[in-house]
Design a protein around this motif. Structure first.
Motif, PDB file in Angstrom:
ATOM      1  N   MET A  69      -9.006  -4.633 -15.252  1.00  0.00           N
ATOM      2  CA  MET A  69      -8.381  -3.846 -14.206  1.00  0.00           C
ATOM      3  C   MET A  69      -7.995  -2.489 -14.801  1.00  0.00           C
ATOM      4  N   ASP A  70      -8.401  -1.415 -14.134  1.00  0.00           N
ATOM      5  CA  ASP A  70      -8.046  -0.090 -14.650  1.00  0.00           C
ATOM      6  C   ASP A  70      -6.616   0.277 -14.245  1.00  0.00           C
ATOM      7  N   LYS A  71      -6.125   1.389 -14.781  1.00  0.00           N
ATOM      8  CA  LYS A  71      -4.723   1.782 -14.575  1.00  0.00           C
ATOM      9  C   LYS A  71      -4.402   2.042 -13.104  1.00  0.00           C
ATOM     10  N   LEU A  72      -5.310   2.722 -12.383  1.00  0.00           N
ATOM     11  CA  LEU A  72      -5.050   3.029 -10.976  1.00  0.00           C
ATOM     12  C   LEU A  72      -4.939   1.750 -10.162  1.00  0.00           C
ATOM     13  N   THR A  73      -5.856   0.833 -10.368  1.00  0.00           N
ATOM     14  CA  THR A  73      -5.808  -0.434  -9.642  1.00  0.00           C
ATOM     15  C   THR A  73      -4.528  -1.187  -9.974  1.00  0.00           C
ATOM     16  N   ALA A  74      -4.144  -1.191 -11.243  1.00  0.00           N
ATOM     17  CA  ALA A  74      -2.914  -1.875 -11.653  1.00  0.00           C
ATOM     18  C   ALA A  74      -1.696  -1.282 -10.962  1.00  0.00           C
ATOM     19  N   LEU A  75      -1.677   0.029 -10.789  1.00  0.00           N
ATOM     20  CA  LEU A  75      -0.543   0.681 -10.147  1.00  0.00           C
ATOM     21  C   LEU A  75      -0.475   0.413  -8.652  1.00  0.00           C
ATOM     22  N   THR A  76      -1.616   0.228  -8.015  1.00  0.00           N
ATOM     23  CA  THR A  76      -1.630   0.092  -6.565  1.00  0.00           C
ATOM     24  C   THR A  76      -1.648  -1.353  -6.093  1.00  0.00           C
ATOM     25  N   THR A  77      -1.686  -2.322  -6.991  1.00  0.00           N
ATOM     26  CA  THR A  77      -1.745  -3.717  -6.548  1.00  0.00           C
ATOM     27  C   THR A  77      -0.375  -4.364  -6.418  1.00  0.00           C
ATOM     28  N   HIS A  78       0.671  -3.587  -6.482  1.00  0.00           N
ATOM     29  CA  HIS A  78       2.017  -4.135  -6.360  1.00  0.00           C
ATOM     30  C   HIS A  78       2.707  -3.682  -5.079  1.00  0.00           C
ATOM     31  N   GLY A  79       1.942  -3.204  -4.141  1.00  0.00           N
ATOM     32  CA  GLY A  79       2.508  -2.716  -2.895  1.00  0.00           C
ATOM     33  C   GLY A  79       2.828  -3.845  -1.932  1.00  0.00           C
ATOM     34  N   PRO A  80       3.294  -3.487  -0.750  1.00  0.00           N
ATOM     35  CA  PRO A  80       3.618  -4.485   0.275  1.00  0.00           C
ATOM     36  C   PRO A  80       2.379  -5.272   0.709  1.00  0.00           C
ATOM     37  N   LYS A  81       2.595  -6.469   1.222  1.00  0.00           N
ATOM     38  CA  LYS A  81       1.492  -7.343   1.636  1.00  0.00           C
ATOM     39  C   LYS A  81       0.572  -6.680   2.668  1.00  0.00           C
ATOM     40  N   TYR A  82       1.138  -5.835   3.538  1.00  0.00           N
ATOM     41  CA  TYR A  82       0.286  -5.194   4.542  1.00  0.00           C
ATOM     42  C   TYR A  82      -0.702  -4.222   3.914  1.00  0.00           C
ATOM     43  N   TYR A  83      -0.551  -3.894   2.633  1.00  0.00           N
ATOM     44  CA  TYR A  83      -1.557  -3.114   1.913  1.00  0.00           C
ATOM     45  C   TYR A  83      -2.362  -3.985   0.957  1.00  0.00           C
ATOM     46  N   THR A  84      -1.696  -4.915   0.267  1.00  0.00           N
ATOM     47  CA  THR A  84      -2.378  -5.699  -0.763  1.00  0.00           C
ATOM     48  C   THR A  84      -3.320  -6.753  -0.193  1.00  0.00           C
ATOM     49  N   LYS A  85      -3.287  -6.985   1.113  1.00  0.00           N
ATOM     50  CA  LYS A  85      -4.196  -7.959   1.717  1.00  0.00           C
ATOM     51  C   LYS A  85      -5.649  -7.467   1.708  1.00  0.00           C
ATOM     52  N   PHE A  86      -5.840  -6.161   1.516  1.00  0.00           N
ATOM     53  CA  PHE A  86      -7.186  -5.595   1.500  1.00  0.00           C
ATOM     54  C   PHE A  86      -7.817  -5.714   0.118  1.00  0.00           C
ATOM     55  N   ALA A  87      -9.136  -5.691   0.061  1.00  0.00           N
ATOM     56  CA  ALA A  87      -9.844  -5.727  -1.218  1.00  0.00           C
ATOM     57  C   ALA A  87      -9.475  -4.525  -2.079  1.00  0.00           C
ATOM     58  N   ILE A  88      -9.217  -3.403  -1.440  1.00  0.00           N
ATOM     59  CA  ILE A  88      -8.748  -2.201  -2.119  1.00  0.00           C
ATOM     60  C   ILE A  88      -7.667  -1.593  -1.234  1.00  0.00           C
ATOM     61  N   GLU A  89      -6.533  -1.247  -1.835  1.00  0.00           N
ATOM     62  CA  GLU A  89      -5.429  -0.698  -1.052  1.00  0.00           C
ATOM     63  C   GLU A  89      -5.778   0.690  -0.527  1.00  0.00           C
ATOM     64  N   PRO A  90      -5.219   1.066   0.626  1.00  0.00           N
ATOM     65  CA  PRO A  90      -5.515   2.374   1.202  1.00  0.00           C
ATOM     66  C   PRO A  90      -5.274   3.541   0.239  1.00  0.00           C
ATOM     67  N   ALA A  91      -4.196   3.514  -0.535  1.00  0.00           N
ATOM     68  CA  ALA A  91      -3.910   4.617  -1.464  1.00  0.00           C
ATOM     69  C   ALA A  91      -4.984   4.715  -2.538  1.00  0.00           C
ATOM     70  N   GLU A  92      -5.369   3.584  -3.110  1.00  0.00           N
ATOM     71  CA  GLU A  92      -6.413   3.596  -4.138  1.00  0.00           C
ATOM     72  C   GLU A  92      -7.737   4.069  -3.545  1.00  0.00           C
ATOM     73  N   PHE A  93      -8.067   3.580  -2.353  1.00  0.00           N
ATOM     74  CA  PHE A  93      -9.300   4.001  -1.678  1.00  0.00           C
ATOM     75  C   PHE A  93      -9.320   5.520  -1.492  1.00  0.00           C
ATOM     76  N   SER A  94      -8.202   6.069  -1.017  1.00  0.00           N
ATOM     77  CA  SER A  94      -8.126   7.515  -0.778  1.00  0.00           C
ATOM     78  C   SER A  94      -8.264   8.309  -2.071  1.00  0.00           C
ATOM     79  N   ILE A  95      -7.587   7.860  -3.121  1.00  0.00           N
ATOM     80  CA  ILE A  95      -7.652   8.573  -4.397  1.00  0.00           C
ATOM     81  C   ILE A  95      -9.058   8.515  -4.978  1.00  0.00           C
ATOM     82  N   ARG A  96      -9.634   7.319  -5.038  1.00  0.00           N
ATOM     83  CA  ARG A  96     -10.962   7.159  -5.642  1.00  0.00           C
ATOM     84  C   ARG A  96     -12.043   7.940  -4.891  1.00  0.00           C
ATOM     85  N   ASN A  97     -11.856   8.094  -3.602  1.00  0.00           N
ATOM     86  CA  ASN A  97     -12.849   8.801  -2.795  1.00  0.00           C
ATOM     87  C   ASN A  97     -12.477  10.252  -2.527  1.00  0.00           C
TER      88      ASN A  97
END
Length: 73
Positions: A1-29
């Protein structure tokens, strides 16, 4: 797991239920702020803010439309 993924996988369940959290998706793209907000609010509206989150997403979409039409700042 890279640093960005590690930082974004501790959010609320309404975000962590996705394969990739919205914040990580936005940053990576490299999605701009307003578009990222639309993604965030549309992803969570059923579990968190209901219609208010949809209104927030619409607000950002309306801002994008105004900017696209050349009526922005």
């Amino acid at each position: 797991m890279d640093k960005l993924t590690a930082l974004t996988t501790h959010g609320p369940k309404y975000y962590t239920k996705f394969a990739i959290e919205p914040a990580e998706f936005s940053i990576r793209n490299r999605i701009p702020f307003a578009e990222g907000c639309v993604i965030k609010y549309v992803c969570r509206w059923r579990e968190k803010g209901g219609l208010e989150d949809l209104r927030k997403a619409k607000h950002y979409i309306d801002m994008l439309i105004v900017e696209e039409n050349g009526n922005g700042c």
